[in-house]
Design a protein around this motif. Structure first.
Motif: not given
Ligand SMILES: Nc1ncnc2c1ncn2[C@@H]1O[C@H](COP(=O)(O)OP(=O)(O)OP(=O)(O)O)[C@@H](O)[C@H]1O
Ligand SMILES: [Mg+2]
Length: 211
Positions: A69, A71, A105, A109-112, A115, A117, A148
């Motif tokens: 995860k 960031l 939060n 942006y949470q990308t595709e 995990r 961000g 993260y």
């Protein structure tokens, strides 16, 4: 290929040789993390246009593809480019979080991509160094590390911006990107000296070649 596609090669073409090289760098960072876990990393370079943003974006993608995860934060608030590479809106980002008009939060942006961000820079403030060196920044890093596995910062040049030294000192480690054929040796050594004086931990140097 468009610039965006070129710059996010690890995402567009994970089987390419270049993506493989980012995986090697990823593995090297993980090996350096055996004794002490490096969970916040600043990426900078001696000068301009040496490949900081490209390198940090591809590293973030490569790590996220491995399941971590991650960031990615655009801390180059004078000359932000991460939002362009990821095709994101930059109306709200890091600077809004730092001045308290948005929460982390809400701004991430949470990308595709796994995990991963992305926190874009947000609007350029009149006082970048002050903002990046603020207590709010330390709080943001603390909060991000709670959510993260790893936080990566795209920073301005370490010889041009005081904020990079501050951030380098706040992070567990720093990666210096130098450009073959572009960065001169003196500048690279000077960047190393400046980072040492800022009591930053240099994790390694990445030699970027645009050819
Ligand atoms: N390894 C590479 N292969 C091909 N093109 C590259 C490579 N690294 C960087 N580039 C290109 O060079 C330009 C500058 O790269 P980048 O934006 O990553 O540098 P930077 O150090 O972040 O620059 P700045 O100092 O403006 O923030 C971009 O157009 C990018 O697409
Ligand atoms: Mg950049």
């Amino acid at each position: 290929m468009s610039d965006r596609k070129k710059s996010l090669i690890t995402y567009i073409n994970p089987n390419s040789l270049i993506a493989e090289q980012y995986r090697t760098i990823r593995a090297n960072i993980q090996f350096s993390s055996v004794e002490k876990k490096f969970r916040s990393i600043a990426v900078t370079s001696p000068g301009f246009g040496e490949g900081k943003s490209t390198t940090v974006s591809n590293l973030a993608i490569s790590m996220a593809q491995q399941g971590e995860k991650i960031l990615l934060i655009d801390a180059d608030v004078r000359n932000p480019t991460i939002h362009t590479a990821f095709n994101l809106n930059n109306d709200v980002g890091l600077t809004n979080v730092l001045i308290g008009t948005s929460s982390v939060n809400d701004a991430v942006y949470q990308t595709e991509i796994g995990r991963l961000g992305v926190l874009t820079s947000g609007p350029t403030p009149p006082n970048p160094a002050e903002l990046i060196g603020s207590e709010a920044m330390r709080n943001l890093i603390k909060k991000a590390l709670a959510d993260y596995d790893l936080v990566l910062f795209d920073c301005p040049s370490v010889l041009e911006a005081a904020d990079t030294k501050i951030l380098a000192n706040e992070c567990d480690g720093v990666i210096l990107v130098v450009s073959s054929g572009k960065t001169d040796k003196e500048k690279a050594l000077e960047a190393n000296r400046v980072l040492t004086m800022a009591r930053a931990t240099l994790l390694g140097v990445i030699l970027n070649d645009k050819k």
